[in-house]
Motif scaffolding. Structure first.
Motif, PDB file in Angstrom:
ATOM      1  N   ILE A 108       0.865  -1.185   0.000  1.00 22.00           N
ATOM      2  CA  ILE A 108       0.000   0.000   0.000  1.00 22.00           C
ATOM      3  C   ILE A 108       0.898   1.230   0.000  1.00 22.00           C
ATOM      4  N   SER A 109       0.763   2.053  -1.026  1.00 26.53           N
ATOM      5  CA  SER A 109       1.695   3.172  -1.186  1.00 26.53           C
ATOM      6  C   SER A 109       0.981   4.512  -1.251  1.00 26.53           C
ATOM      7  N   ALA A 110       1.616   5.499  -0.660  1.00 19.95           N
ATOM      8  CA  ALA A 110       1.177   6.880  -0.834  1.00 19.95           C
ATOM      9  C   ALA A 110       1.546   7.334  -2.240  1.00 19.95           C
ATOM     10  N   SER A 111       0.825   8.321  -2.733  1.00 21.53           N
ATOM     11  CA  SER A 111       1.192   9.072  -3.919  1.00 21.53           C
ATOM     12  C   SER A 111       0.630  10.471  -3.709  1.00 21.53           C
ATOM     13  N   GLY A 112       0.767  11.348  -4.702  1.00 15.65           N
ATOM     14  CA  GLY A 112       0.354  12.726  -4.501  1.00 15.65           C
ATOM     15  C   GLY A 112      -0.801  13.154  -5.383  1.00 15.65           C
ATOM     16  N   SER A 113      -1.587  14.093  -4.877  1.00 18.12           N
ATOM     17  CA  SER A 113      -2.678  14.659  -5.672  1.00 18.12           C
ATOM     18  C   SER A 113      -2.136  15.451  -6.855  1.00 18.12           C
ATOM     19  N   THR A 162      -2.857  11.477  -2.478  1.00 24.98           N
ATOM     20  CA  THR A 162      -3.284  12.253  -1.323  1.00 24.98           C
ATOM     21  C   THR A 162      -3.089  13.750  -1.490  1.00 24.98           C
ATOM     22  N   GLY A 163      -4.093  14.502  -1.039  1.00 24.21           N
ATOM     23  CA  GLY A 163      -4.014  15.957  -1.044  1.00 24.21           C
ATOM     24  C   GLY A 163      -3.307  16.475   0.189  1.00 24.21           C
ATOM     25  N   HIS A 195      -8.544  15.335   6.085  1.00 28.42           N
ATOM     26  CA  HIS A 195      -8.239  15.264   7.516  1.00 28.42           C
ATOM     27  C   HIS A 195      -7.365  14.034   7.766  1.00 28.42           C
ATOM     28  N   ILE A 196      -6.394  14.155   8.636  1.00 34.38           N
ATOM     29  CA  ILE A 196      -5.439  13.071   8.858  1.00 34.38           C
ATOM     30  C   ILE A 196      -6.111  11.777   9.310  1.00 34.38           C
ATOM     31  N   ASP A 197      -7.187  11.884  10.097  1.00 30.63           N
ATOM     32  CA  ASP A 197      -7.851  10.660  10.556  1.00 30.63           C
ATOM     33  C   ASP A 197      -8.581   9.951   9.422  1.00 30.63           C
ATOM     34  N   ASP A 198      -9.172  10.717   8.500  1.00 30.88           N
ATOM     35  CA  ASP A 198      -9.791  10.088   7.336  1.00 30.88           C
ATOM     36  C   ASP A 198      -8.739   9.383   6.491  1.00 30.88           C
ATOM     37  N   TYR A 215      -6.587   5.321  -5.916  1.00 31.34           N
ATOM     38  CA  TYR A 215      -7.695   6.120  -5.401  1.00 31.34           C
ATOM     39  C   TYR A 215      -7.234   7.542  -5.082  1.00 31.34           C
ATOM     40  N   ASN A 216      -8.071   8.511  -5.446  1.00 30.96           N
ATOM     41  CA  ASN A 216      -7.868   9.876  -4.972  1.00 30.96           C
ATOM     42  C   ASN A 216      -8.326   9.935  -3.523  1.00 30.96           C
ATOM     43  N   THR A 217      -7.443  10.348  -2.644  1.00 31.49           N
ATOM     44  CA  THR A 217      -7.805  10.427  -1.227  1.00 31.49           C
ATOM     45  C   THR A 217      -7.835  11.892  -0.813  1.00 31.49           C
ATOM     46  N   VAL A 218      -8.967  12.513  -1.137  1.00 30.43           N
ATOM     47  CA  VAL A 218      -9.229  13.911  -0.810  1.00 30.43           C
ATOM     48  C   VAL A 218     -10.670  14.029  -0.341  1.00 30.43           C
TER      49      VAL A 218
END
Length: 291
Positions: A108-113, A162-163, A195-198, A215-218
């Motif tokens: 599972i990897s982060a990426s950027g908006s 992620t935004g 929000h960090i918790d979301d 997935y866009n995580t915003v």
């Protein structure tokens, strides 16, 4: 209970995510250049070293490692650090997992908006849209390619674009808490936020529900820099000055990096919502008040 290895575990998101995973009785291990606690293991991607004990019987890897995009001016050397801290680290982990034939349940990897490029348009970007041709778009492209190579080992891959992450301490919000709040540049550029918790709950969902893909995580609620600034000023009870900080001044201070302050697009959160994820903080006002 899953055994989860987190890179970037001592960072803003990593610390909160580790706490929430631990609360849910998952076993969390952290990769660190300077391990201090019993759940921390040493690695150094510049030397290609990683403690084998970190990946022993591991179920999932959450890859959050990456030098801060907005911490320093983008010199040639800084750009290399931004890329390598994301890509070379993933490559190192891949080589270790492959050589030891570890049957991961998921990477599972982060990426950027900024995957779609730093631009301000009327378009709302979906995950199927093309990658941007600018620096950060290409960083995200290489970042995600490094994650997707795990598919070659039949390991499911999840990528979260992620935004701006809103957190009580550290991160972008801390820098925004100025004595007087003003918009930047035109003020019309969009600011994708979460929000960090979301965000952390999305990573937990990726572990516990085994969903894969990009997935866009915003947050579903979009804001321009201007409306974000107004909402922030009210939340922290500080004056709002409608006169924007000029773009040329930001370029003078930050150089090429200023583009992430002066440009921004809207991202669709529809795909992640269709997967059944319910945002706790949809409204910016409520998110800021909670922080």
């Amino acid at each position: 209970m899953a055994k989860i290895l987190v890179t970037g575990g001592t960072g803003l998101v990593g610390r909160r995510l580790t706490a929430l995973l631990t609360e849910k009785n998952h076993e969390v291990r952290i990769l660190s250049r300077n391990p201090k606690n019993k759940n921390e293991f040493k690695w150094d991607f510049s030397k290609g070293s990683l403690d084998d004990k970190a990946i022993e019987n591991i179920d999932y890897i959450i890859h959050l490692a990456g030098a801060g995009i907005a911490e320093k001016r983008w010199t040639k050397e800084r750009k290399e650090v931004i890329v390598n801290s994301r890509v070379a680290t993933a490559n190192l982990i891949f080589d270790k997992i492959k050589s030891q034939n570890i049957p991961l349940k998921g990477f599972i990897s982060a990426s950027g908006s900024n995957y779609y490029g730093a631009q301000t348009t009327a378009k709302v970007f979906k995950e199927s849209d093309a990658v941007g041709t600018d620096f950060l778009g290409q960083v995200c492209l290489r970042w995600e390619a490094a994650a997707n190579q795990f598919k070659d080992l039949n390991i499911p891959v999840t990528i979260l674009r992620t935004g701006v992450v809103l957190s009580k301490t550290g991160g972008a919000l801390e820098k925004m808490r100025t004595p007087i709040v003003s918009p930047l540049g035109s003020g019309n550029q969009y600011l994708a936020w979460i929000h960090i918790d979301d965000l952390c709950n999305l990573y937990i969902k990726a572990v516990e529900e085994d969903f894969e893909g990009v997935y866009n995580t915003v947050s579903p609620e979009s804001h321009t820099n201007r409306t974000f600034s107004k909402t922030l000023a009210k939340a922290i009870k500080r004056p709002y000055l409608p006169i924007a900080v000029p773009g040329f001044l930001l370029k003078l201070v930050f150089g090429e990096l200023a583009i992430i302050l002066l440009e921004g697009s809207r991202l669709s959160s529809g795909k992640i919502e269709k997967k059944g994820f319910v945002f706790k903080y949809i409204e910016l006002k409520r998110a800021l008040e909670s922080l």
